[in-house]
Design a protein around this motif. Structure first.
Motif, PDB file in Angstrom:
ATOM      1  N   THR A   6       0.834  -1.210   0.000  1.00  0.00           N
ATOM      2  CA  THR A   6       0.000   0.000   0.000  1.00  0.00           C
ATOM      3  C   THR A   6       0.864   1.253   0.000  1.00  0.00           C
ATOM      4  OG1 THR A   6      -1.741  -1.189   1.201  1.00  0.00           O
ATOM      5  CG2 THR A   6      -1.842   1.210   1.218  1.00  0.00           C
ATOM      6  N   THR A   7       1.931   1.220   0.781  1.00  0.00           N
ATOM      7  CA  THR A   7       2.851   2.355   0.798  1.00  0.00           C
ATOM      8  C   THR A   7       3.503   2.548  -0.569  1.00  0.00           C
ATOM      9  OG1 THR A   7       3.325   1.973   3.147  1.00  0.00           O
ATOM     10  CG2 THR A   7       4.913   3.308   1.912  1.00  0.00           C
ATOM     11  N   LEU A   8       3.897   1.433  -1.194  1.00  0.00           N
ATOM     12  CA  LEU A   8       4.494   1.510  -2.516  1.00  0.00           C
ATOM     13  C   LEU A   8       3.497   2.062  -3.537  1.00  0.00           C
ATOM     14  CD1 LEU A   8       6.995   0.873  -4.242  1.00  0.00           C
ATOM     15  CD2 LEU A   8       6.067  -1.425  -4.598  1.00  0.00           C
ATOM     16  N   LEU A   9       2.250   1.619  -3.439  1.00  0.00           N
ATOM     17  CA  LEU A   9       1.217   2.120  -4.356  1.00  0.00           C
ATOM     18  C   LEU A   9       1.047   3.630  -4.204  1.00  0.00           C
ATOM     19  CD1 LEU A   9      -1.074   1.731  -6.399  1.00  0.00           C
ATOM     20  CD2 LEU A   9      -2.587   1.161  -4.468  1.00  0.00           C
ATOM     21  N   ASP A  10       1.055   4.113  -2.960  1.00  0.00           N
ATOM     22  CA  ASP A  10       0.934   5.555  -2.734  1.00  0.00           C
ATOM     23  C   ASP A  10       2.101   6.312  -3.362  1.00  0.00           C
ATOM     24  OD1 ASP A  10      -1.436   5.251  -1.409  1.00  0.00           O
ATOM     25  OD2 ASP A  10      -0.563   5.280   0.607  1.00  0.00           O
ATOM     26  N   GLU A  11       3.299   5.738  -3.282  1.00  0.00           N
ATOM     27  CA  GLU A  11       4.458   6.380  -3.896  1.00  0.00           C
ATOM     28  C   GLU A  11       4.284   6.451  -5.413  1.00  0.00           C
ATOM     29  OE1 GLU A  11       7.872   4.192  -2.698  1.00  0.00           O
ATOM     30  OE2 GLU A  11       7.717   4.765  -0.564  1.00  0.00           O
ATOM     31  N   TRP A  12       3.777   5.367  -6.003  1.00  0.00           N
ATOM     32  CA  TRP A  12       3.561   5.359  -7.458  1.00  0.00           C
ATOM     33  C   TRP A  12       2.464   6.359  -7.844  1.00  0.00           C
ATOM     34  CZ3 TRP A  12       3.380  -0.686  -8.201  1.00  0.00           C
ATOM     35  CH2 TRP A  12       4.694  -1.186  -8.114  1.00  0.00           C
ATOM     36  N   ARG A  13       1.416   6.420  -7.031  1.00  0.00           N
ATOM     37  CA  ARG A  13       0.318   7.337  -7.350  1.00  0.00           C
ATOM     38  C   ARG A  13       0.778   8.794  -7.310  1.00  0.00           C
ATOM     39  NH1 ARG A  13      -3.980   6.208  -3.031  1.00  0.00           N
ATOM     40  NH2 ARG A  13      -5.110   7.881  -4.135  1.00  0.00           N
ATOM     41  N   ALA A  14       1.846   9.055  -6.564  1.00  0.00           N
ATOM     42  CA  ALA A  14       2.350  10.426  -6.431  1.00  0.00           C
ATOM     43  C   ALA A  14       3.360  10.800  -7.513  1.00  0.00           C
ATOM     44  CB  ALA A  14       2.976  10.606  -5.048  1.00  0.00           C
ATOM     45  N   LEU A  15       3.787   9.834  -8.335  1.00  0.00           N
ATOM     46  CA  LEU A  15       4.756  10.150  -9.390  1.00  0.00           C
ATOM     47  C   LEU A  15       4.162  11.173 -10.367  1.00  0.00           C
ATOM     48  CD1 LEU A  15       6.153   6.581 -10.240  1.00  0.00           C
ATOM     49  CD2 LEU A  15       7.347   8.414  -9.016  1.00  0.00           C
ATOM     50  N   PRO A  16       4.972  12.111 -10.860  1.00  0.00           N
ATOM     51  CA  PRO A  16       4.434  13.121 -11.775  1.00  0.00           C
ATOM     52  C   PRO A  16       3.922  12.534 -13.086  1.00  0.00           C
ATOM     53  CG  PRO A  16       6.825  13.236 -11.656  1.00  0.00           C
ATOM     54  CD  PRO A  16       6.391  12.320 -10.557  1.00  0.00           C
ATOM     55  N   ARG A  17       4.453  11.393 -13.505  1.00  0.00           N
ATOM     56  CA  ARG A  17       3.991  10.731 -14.722  1.00  0.00           C
ATOM     57  C   ARG A  17       4.308   9.239 -14.627  1.00  0.00           C
ATOM     58  NH1 ARG A  17       5.577  13.703 -18.885  1.00  0.00           N
ATOM     59  NH2 ARG A  17       6.228  15.438 -17.561  1.00  0.00           N
ATOM     60  N   GLU A  18       3.637   8.459 -15.461  1.00  0.00           N
ATOM     61  CA  GLU A  18       3.942   7.026 -15.522  1.00  0.00           C
ATOM     62  C   GLU A  18       5.386   6.836 -15.986  1.00  0.00           C
ATOM     63  OE1 GLU A  18      -0.310   4.952 -16.748  1.00  0.00           O
ATOM     64  OE2 GLU A  18       1.031   5.687 -18.320  1.00  0.00           O
ATOM     65  N   THR A  19       5.992   5.742 -15.552  1.00  0.00           N
ATOM     66  CA  THR A  19       7.318   5.396 -16.065  1.00  0.00           C
ATOM     67  C   THR A  19       7.147   4.390 -17.192  1.00  0.00           C
ATOM     68  OG1 THR A  19       7.669   3.486 -14.630  1.00  0.00           O
ATOM     69  CG2 THR A  19       8.195   5.661 -13.713  1.00  0.00           C
ATOM     70  N   GLU A  20       8.255   4.023 -17.833  1.00  0.00           N
ATOM     71  CA  GLU A  20       8.166   3.058 -18.933  1.00  0.00           C
ATOM     72  C   GLU A  20       7.880   1.650 -18.431  1.00  0.00           C
ATOM     73  OE1 GLU A  20      11.871   3.989 -20.903  1.00  0.00           O
ATOM     74  OE2 GLU A  20      10.816   5.186 -22.393  1.00  0.00           O
ATOM     75  N   TRP A  21       8.053   1.413 -17.134  1.00  0.00           N
ATOM     76  CA  TRP A  21       7.781   0.078 -16.573  1.00  0.00           C
ATOM     77  C   TRP A  21       6.542   0.070 -15.672  1.00  0.00           C
ATOM     78  CZ3 TRP A  21       7.819   0.707 -11.397  1.00  0.00           C
ATOM     79  CH2 TRP A  21       8.610   1.747 -10.875  1.00  0.00           C
ATOM     80  N   LEU A  22       5.797   1.197 -15.613  1.00  0.00           N
ATOM     81  CA  LEU A  22       4.639   1.309 -14.736  1.00  0.00           C
ATOM     82  C   LEU A  22       3.460   1.887 -15.512  1.00  0.00           C
ATOM     83  CD1 LEU A  22       3.332   1.277 -11.881  1.00  0.00           C
ATOM     84  CD2 LEU A  22       4.301   3.573 -11.540  1.00  0.00           C
ATOM     85  N   GLU A  23       2.324   1.194 -15.469  1.00  0.00           N
ATOM     86  CA  GLU A  23       1.122   1.625 -16.205  1.00  0.00           C
ATOM     87  C   GLU A  23      -0.088   1.601 -15.262  1.00  0.00           C
ATOM     88  OE1 GLU A  23      -1.589   2.718 -19.178  1.00  0.00           O
ATOM     89  OE2 GLU A  23       0.604   2.778 -19.179  1.00  0.00           O
ATOM     90  N   PHE A  24      -0.895   2.686 -15.306  1.00  0.00           N
ATOM     91  CA  PHE A  24      -2.149   2.755 -14.561  1.00  0.00           C
ATOM     92  C   PHE A  24      -3.324   2.622 -15.526  1.00  0.00           C
ATOM     93  CE2 PHE A  24       0.792   5.104 -11.817  1.00  0.00           C
ATOM     94  CZ  PHE A  24       0.500   4.557 -10.575  1.00  0.00           C
ATOM     95  N   LYS A  25      -4.347   1.878 -15.123  1.00  0.00           N
ATOM     96  CA  LYS A  25      -5.561   1.733 -15.908  1.00  0.00           C
ATOM     97  C   LYS A  25      -6.774   1.789 -14.980  1.00  0.00           C
ATOM     98  CE  LYS A  25      -3.936   1.200 -20.071  1.00  0.00           C
ATOM     99  NZ  LYS A  25      -4.203   2.248 -21.088  1.00  0.00           N
ATOM    100  N   ARG A  26      -7.839   2.467 -15.467  1.00  0.00           N
ATOM    101  CA  ARG A  26      -9.083   2.477 -14.687  1.00  0.00           C
ATOM    102  C   ARG A  26      -9.691   1.076 -14.650  1.00  0.00           C
ATOM    103  NH1 ARG A  26     -11.910   7.443 -13.805  1.00  0.00           N
ATOM    104  NH2 ARG A  26     -13.838   6.242 -13.897  1.00  0.00           N
ATOM    105  N   ALA A  27      -9.903   0.488 -15.834  1.00  0.00           N
ATOM    106  CA  ALA A  27     -10.442  -0.882 -15.943  1.00  0.00           C
ATOM    107  C   ALA A  27     -11.587  -1.094 -14.956  1.00  0.00           C
ATOM    108  CB  ALA A  27      -9.321  -1.904 -15.703  1.00  0.00           C
ATOM    109  N   GLU A  28     -12.552  -0.170 -14.958  1.00  0.00           N
ATOM    110  CA  GLU A  28     -13.607  -0.217 -13.941  1.00  0.00           C
ATOM    111  C   GLU A  28     -14.401  -1.513 -13.975  1.00  0.00           C
ATOM    112  OE1 GLU A  28     -15.461   3.833 -12.828  1.00  0.00           O
ATOM    113  OE2 GLU A  28     -15.016   3.988 -14.974  1.00  0.00           O
ATOM    114  N   LYS A  29     -14.746  -1.968 -15.182  1.00  0.00           N
ATOM    115  CA  LYS A  29     -15.542  -3.193 -15.273  1.00  0.00           C
ATOM    116  C   LYS A  29     -14.783  -4.324 -15.977  1.00  0.00           C
ATOM    117  CE  LYS A  29     -20.023  -0.845 -15.192  1.00  0.00           C
ATOM    118  NZ  LYS A  29     -20.310  -1.298 -13.803  1.00  0.00           N
ATOM    119  N   SER A  30     -13.974  -3.987 -16.974  1.00  0.00           N
ATOM    120  CA  SER A  30     -13.252  -5.020 -17.723  1.00  0.00           C
ATOM    121  C   SER A  30     -12.034  -4.401 -18.387  1.00  0.00           C
ATOM    122  CB  SER A  30     -14.173  -5.652 -18.777  1.00  0.00           C
ATOM    123  OG  SER A  30     -14.561  -4.671 -19.732  1.00  0.00           O
ATOM    124  N   PHE A  31     -11.267  -5.272 -19.047  1.00  0.00           N
ATOM    125  CA  PHE A  31     -10.098  -4.797 -19.806  1.00  0.00           C
ATOM    126  C   PHE A  31      -9.810  -5.850 -20.874  1.00  0.00           C
ATOM    127  CE2 PHE A  31      -5.648  -3.713 -20.645  1.00  0.00           C
ATOM    128  CZ  PHE A  31      -5.750  -2.330 -20.756  1.00  0.00           C
TER     129      PHE A  31
END
Length: 576
Positions: A6-31
């Motif tokens: 959870t702490t690591l996730l918070d650190e990633w959420r605070a990054l100014p932009r995605e990195t080349e090895w990190l991707e965020f997706k909403r994927a609310e219902k499916s993907f």
């Protein structure tokens, strides 16, 4: 662990932009599974280039910074909500990417959303691409340019491939003479490729339109018109061996009789792709009947499973250390097949392979191994070995035996083609819920090998074994359930008092020599003590104990003529 993630996730959420090895997706219902496979290819490649052991795909988080909190908002996801769907995702990814990437189940967190309500977030760990082996999706390499998904940049692809060329014997470019390739081997490779991608007819159709050079280039067995050593090992004519330097890649098959004397042998030269098929044809396949407990209709299995044979042989070809010279050897006896290749066992131990949750990421001959994976000749090192054990378990046969040597470094694998102990077979049949680890432990017991106390306790708690140390054996419960009570009693060994009583009945008639006592006891002891010297030693100890107890005594001179006699008369009435 959850707190750390959870702490690591918070650190990633605070990054100014995605990195080349990190991707965020909403994927609310499916993907879409296809989209996810492309991201797996990209994140695996980028993680390798960034020097990380894995990339990450986070679902249930929006990719924009919330000005008030300074974090990316949590939206929650319903994707892969059941284990059934998780398995479907993993199967889809494994089928679409090469080399196969085995995803673990995602880490699932409950994180407050903007309204403070708990929301489900998934963290998918994407293992980094193996050194020298860029990960492709449906034949295309994917990467990232900042936050954007796209084709893997040429310079990145070259960097990944260069990792293999730096220390990969099989990746070296050795010739631009394409006549060194055997047309039959290339045709066989095309058929194997079509079988590997039969669920993707567009990929197969594109391959059929290619000429041989384009096809071999796509297998990455050639670069800019130059053939690699791997190309010649798999597809080269016998004359191509001259281009490989001192090592002479070949496989030798030898047939031994029941006492270990050679009967016949055959060498299989280049191309090894055809040699493998020819060697498998030489192995004798017979039917073995297994009778389930208290059943009258037997199960019939071949003594060797074709997939297990080929997996063992393909691993030898892919992981042989060709720089050491020597050759791959396959030895066939009436009871087993033994596969031998030079080179250390990269995972370190079989136990580590069976316990691992991710496949081994190192390859001795990455160029050769990658081509063999694309031709469906082998799985990744980890899963292939584990599947060999599972196959043997499913057939109720003994587990493979691995012998790892250090000088010279080598790997020997023995596949058993006959049943060693029917009680082991029955135990597997009756206990279908046994884990693979427990089945391997039970296999060690049937082979008379010692296992750790904790592992032995697990089997004892399940009622599968009893006894201590070297006398550990199948338990009475299994024997009764399988109708093998007589075998069980015999297996437990002699009851000392029974043999003492037999000696007393003999000596009650008249004093007897040691030879006469041996004549009485040795045949009875043969049931469970195979060596004559061991049986005689048992009788010697038995008589000495009876003498200490005062039951019998030795009379006469201490020579070979000495006799054993009872210390007191014994009632020989059979009615007693």
């Amino acid at each position: 662990m959850t707190h750390d993630v959870t702490t690591l996730l918070d650190e990633w959420r605070a990054l100014p932009r995605e990195t080349e090895w990190l991707e965020f997706k909403r994927a609310e219902k499916s993907f879409p599974y296809d989209d996810m496979a492309r991201y797996v290819s990209a994140l695996a490649n980028e993680a390798n280039l960034a020097g990380r052991d894995a990339g990450w795909m986070v679902m249930g988080v929006e990719d924009r910074i919330d000005a008030a909190s300074g974090l990316r908002p949590v939206t929650g996801t319903q994707f892969a909500a059941t284990m059934e769907e998780v398995h479907r995702v993993k199967e889809s990814i494994a089928a679409q990417v090469t080399p196969s990437v085995a995803l673990e189940a995602p880490i699932q967190l409950s994180v407050p959303d903007a309204s403070g309500k708990p929301a489900r977030v998934l963290l998918w760990r994407i293992p980094a691409a193996p050194r020298g082996m860029p990960v492709a999706c449906k034949g295309h390499w994917w990467g990232r340019a900042g936050e954007k998904l796209g084709a893997l940049a040429v310079h990145k692809l070259d960097s990944l491939r260069a990792q293999a060329a730096q220390n990969d014997w099989s990746a070296a470019l050795v010739s631009d003479d394409w006549t060194l390739l055997d047309p039959r081997a290339v045709a066989r490779a095309r058929d194997l490729f079509a079988g590997r991608y039969d669920a993707q007819p567009d990929v197969v159709a594109a391959m059929r339109q290619q000429d041989d050079q384009a096809f071999v280039h796509d297998l990455r067995l050639a670069v800019s018109g130059q053939l690699t050593r791997a190309a010649l090992v798999l597809l080269g004519r016998p004359a191509a061996v001259a281009q490989l330097g001192d090592p002479r890649p070949r496989i030798t098959w030898e047939l031994l009789d029941h006492v270990g004397d050679p009967v016949t042998h055959q060498h299989f030269e280049l191309p090894l792709l055809l040699g493998i098929d020819a060697l498998v044809e030489r192995i004798r396949i017979i039917e073995v009947s297994l009778l389930p407990p208290r059943q009258t209709a037997p199960l019939v299995h071949p003594n060797y499973d074709d997939w297990v044979i080929r997996e063992a042989l393909h691993n030898c070809v892919a992981h042989q250390d060709y720089s050491l010279g020597g050759r791959i050897r396959v030895t066939e006896t009436p009871a087993a097949l033994r596969f031998f290749n030079l080179g250390e066992f990269l995972p370190g131990s079989v136990e580590r392979v069976l316990a691992a949750r991710q496949p081994e990421q190192r390859y001795r001959n990455a160029c050769l191994a990658e081509a063999m994976v694309k031709l469906s000749l082998m799985e990744t090192n980890n899963w292939g070995v584990k599947r060999m054990f599972r196959k043997q378990r499913e057939r109720f046969f003994p587990m493979p035996d691995f012998d790892l040597a250090d000088s010279p470094p080598s790997v020997s694998v023995t596949i058993h083609g006959r049943i060693l102990d029917e009680r082991y077979v029955h135990a597997l049949m009756l206990n279908t819920d046994l884990s693979l680890e427990e089945a391997v432990l039970l296999d060690q017991v049937q082979k008379g090998r010692s296992i750790a106390a904790g592992a032995l306790r697990r089997l004892r708690d399940k009622g599968l074994v009893e006894g201590r140390g070297k006398k550990t054996h199948i338990s009475a419960a299994v024997a009764i359930a399988t109708g093998t009570e007589v075998d069980y009693v015999n297996q437990k060994g002699p009851h000392a008092q029974d043999y003492k009583d037999a000696v007393c009945r003999l000596l009650a008639l008249t004093p007897q020599s040691r030879a006469k006592i041996d004549e009485l006891l040795l045949p009875k002891l043969a049931l469970w003590i195979p060596e004559l010297a061991d049986r005689k030693h048992y009788v010697k100890v038995l008589l000495a104990e009876m003498a200490r107890q005062g039951t019998i005594k030795n009379i006469g001179k201490p020579t070979k003529g000495a006799l054993w006699a009872m210390n007191a008369p014994m009632n020989t009435d059979n009615s007693q």
